[in-house]
Design an enzyme around this catalytic site. Structure first.
Site, PDB file in Angstrom:
ATOM      1  N   SER A   4      -7.054   4.508   2.145  1.00 43.00           N
ATOM      2  CA  SER A   4      -6.967   3.021   1.799  1.00 43.00           C
ATOM      3  C   SER A   4      -7.386   2.981   0.147  1.00 43.00           C
ATOM      4  CB  SER A   4      -7.741   2.218   2.763  1.00 43.00           C
ATOM      5  OG  SER A   4      -7.490   0.809   2.496  1.00 43.00           O
TER       6      SER A   4
ATOM      7  N   ASP B  97      -2.283   2.079   7.245  1.00 42.31           N
ATOM      8  CA  ASP B  97      -3.723   2.444   6.582  1.00 42.31           C
ATOM      9  C   ASP B  97      -4.540   3.617   7.483  1.00 42.31           C
ATOM     10  OD1 ASP B  97      -6.297   2.343   5.923  1.00 42.31           O
ATOM     11  OD2 ASP B  97      -6.319   0.302   5.188  1.00 42.31           O
TER      12      ASP B  97
END
Length: 259
Positions: free
Chosen positions: A39, A152
């Site tokens: 991320s 993610d």
């Protein structure tokens, strides 16, 4: 010769603290031999591995029009497009940059929605794995890549130490920018969702923290929210100062008796 292997967590704006950590490591002249990121940690890791100085990356992020990066998608699978994010990354790094072009070995982690597993990328094109690693579920549309629906990586692994383990000359340093604030105030539904996701994601880091040779987790970050981008300079400084304070512990990791 022993080197540091850094696992950089996700955390939204709090991930800007990673740049402060990297700036301090450079100032201390401590060798970073390998990186793994997820991320916002993936974004910091990619630019650093590509040779950008941490303060240069900070300047680029602070000058970015975040409203443009969050253009509504109105899709069945997410609210926001990643098109502008992709354009920014491609403009700075080149649309066809490969992992093999980077100055340091790097692994990015994303989550395969269908298989329900973490997927690790360390070769081939960088752009799509980086976008996938940063595609927060519901907020951003999943990234279709190599026949997978990717989001993610922090969903299942927000401290990606696995690519760094088991290497004789790598000292694993986990950098977690998501400390829990036990005194947090939850005044509305948005904050409730934010808190729930924070707790759920943080839970998958607990066992990984214990496998690090050293954990860097600046406690001051608990006062910041994932969208606190306007406080980017403060977040950078928190990571920077905290890491300088840990200089002795970091240097000890690389001492001959630790080998």
């Amino acid at each position: 010769m022993a080197q540091l292997g850094l696992a950089l967590s996700g955390g939204g704006a709090r991930g800007i603290a990673h740049l402060g950590v990297l700036a301090a490591l450079d100032e201390l002249q401590l060798p970073v031999g390998q990186l793994a990121g997820v991320s916002s940690g993936a974004i910091a890791a990619v630019f650093y591995a590509a040779g950008f100085a941490p303060r240069e990356i900070l300047k680029m992020l602070l000058s970015t029009n975040l409203f443009r990066l969050t253009r509504p998608a109105f899709s069945r699978f997410g609210l926001l497009h990643l098109d502008a994010v992709a354009e920014l990354i491609a403009r700075q790094l080149g649309a066809k940059i490969n992992f093999e072009d980077l100055n340091r070995p790097l692994t990015l982690v994303a989550t395969d929605l269908m298989a329900g597993e973490s997927v690790y990328f360390s070769s081939g094109p960088v752009l799509q794995p980086l976008l996938a690693s940063s595609a927060v579920p519901i907020v951003y549309r999943p990234v279709e890549y190599q026949g997978r629906q990717l989001v993610d990586g922090g969903l299942l692994n927000n401290l990606p130490i696995e690519p760094l383990l088991g290497q004789e000359d790598i000292r694993v340093v986990g950098v977690n920018c998501n400390p829990i604030n036990s005194e947090a105030h939850i005044p509305n539904f948005r904050r409730l969702i934010e808190r729930t996701l924070h707790l759920a994601i943080n839970a998958n880091t607990n066992s990984r923290k214990t496998q690090c040779h050293l954990l860097l987790e600046p406690p001051e970050l608990r006062h910041y929210r994932p969208l606190s981008y306007k406080q980017g300079a403060e977040l950078f400084d928190i990571g920077y100062r905290y890491t300088l304070d840990k200089a002795e512990s970091l240097q000890a990791l690389l001492s001959p008796e630790k080998r």
